[in-house]
Design a protein around this motif. Structure first.
Motif, PDB file in Angstrom:
ATOM      1  N   ASP A  52      27.092  -0.429  17.902  1.00 20.24           N
ATOM      2  CA  ASP A  52      26.179  -1.540  18.179  1.00 20.24           C
ATOM      3  C   ASP A  52      25.150  -1.614  17.055  1.00 20.24           C
ATOM      4  OD1 ASP A  52      24.343  -3.379  19.106  1.00 20.24           O
ATOM      5  OD2 ASP A  52      24.309  -2.604  21.158  1.00 20.24           O
TER       6      ASP A  52
ATOM      7  N   SER B 203      23.294  -4.118  16.064  1.00 14.99           N
ATOM      8  CA  SER B 203      22.036  -4.774  16.428  1.00 14.99           C
ATOM      9  C   SER B 203      21.077  -3.771  17.057  1.00 14.99           C
ATOM     10  CB  SER B 203      22.300  -5.924  17.404  1.00 14.99           C
ATOM     11  OG  SER B 203      22.980  -6.984  16.756  1.00 14.99           O
ATOM     12  N   ALA B 204      21.615  -2.879  17.905  1.00 12.35           N
ATOM     13  CA  ALA B 204      20.777  -1.850  18.525  1.00 12.35           C
ATOM     14  C   ALA B 204      20.260  -0.869  17.471  1.00 12.35           C
ATOM     15  CB  ALA B 204      21.558  -1.110  19.606  1.00 12.35           C
TER      16      ALA B 204
END
Length: 233
Positions: free
Chosen positions: A154, A156-157
């Protein structure tokens, strides 16, 4: 050959190597390396030459890693004559925690862990370790995943965490997070603008002195340069 004879040969080999390495020490080099947190005084090209002569020797590598020494040179040589497959997950975790210097840490992660079947479970464990030096290894392995096998990561995380934590992170961890920021910007077109924006706002390593013909570690410059090179083909 009996176990006793093997032990005698191993001891003799280590003694000879200790003397050879001592003869290659340069205290001026030790002083230069000390500025980066390292302690070895042997030229790494010369060390690689010794490793090339020795070839892969797991038993000797283990003994060198455990060798009491005034600096990290035996550990560096041990990594050069090791196979990733000879180390268990527990071995690699213990070795990272005892690496001692940045050079040993980096070689262990790059030469052993990244090529190990245990790399993903170690990445996940180290990424959340409370010790920032250990966590930096988790971030280094995550950067490697971003580049080579991004599915399941992930990103974006990761950018959220970098944005929130990188400015105040300890130096080793900050460098590793900054590399991850740059690699996301380089390899992920959809997140490139956000990665650059985070770098611009946080200004981490913006003023880092960079030699001529080298790329700045400041993430926006790093991203732009690597994208330009890729576009130029």
């Amino acid at each position: 050959m009996t176990g006793s004879a093997q032990d005698t040969d191993l001891t003799a080999t280590i003694t000879a190597l200790r003397e050879e390495l001592a003869g290659l020490e340069d205290e001026r080099m030790r002083a230069v390396n000390a500025k980066r947190g390292d302690d070895h005084a042997v030229n790494l090209t010369a060390l690689r030459g010794i490793a090339k002569r020795l070839k892969t020797q797991p038993e000797l590598a283990h003994a060198l890693w455990e060798e009491p020494a005034r600096d990290s040179t035996p550990k560096l040589l041990a990594l050069l004559i090791s196979r990733p497959s000879q180390y268990s997950r527990e071995d690699l975790d213990r070795m990272l925690r005892g690496a001692g210097t940045p050079k040993v840490h980096d070689w262990l992660v790059n030469y052993m862990v990244k090529k190990s079947r245990h790399r993903e479970v170690l990445r996940e464990a180290w990424f959340v370790d409370p010790d920032p030096v250990i966590a930096s290894a988790g971030w280094a392995l995550t950067s490697d995943r971003v580049v080579k096998k991004p599915d399941g990561i992930d990103q974006s995380a990761l950018l959220d965490q970098i944005e929130a934590e990188m400015t105040d992170a300890p130096e080793r961890l900050q460098w590793a997070m900054n590399e991850c920021l740059a690699q996301i910007g380089i390899t992920n077109i959809a997140l490139r603008a956000r990665a650059r924006d985070i770098g611009e706002r946080l200004e981490v390593l913006k003023d880092y002195p960079t030699p001529p013909n080298c790329t700045s570690p400041f993430a926006p410059i790093w991203i732009d340069e690597m994208v330009r090179r890729a576009d130029d083909g």
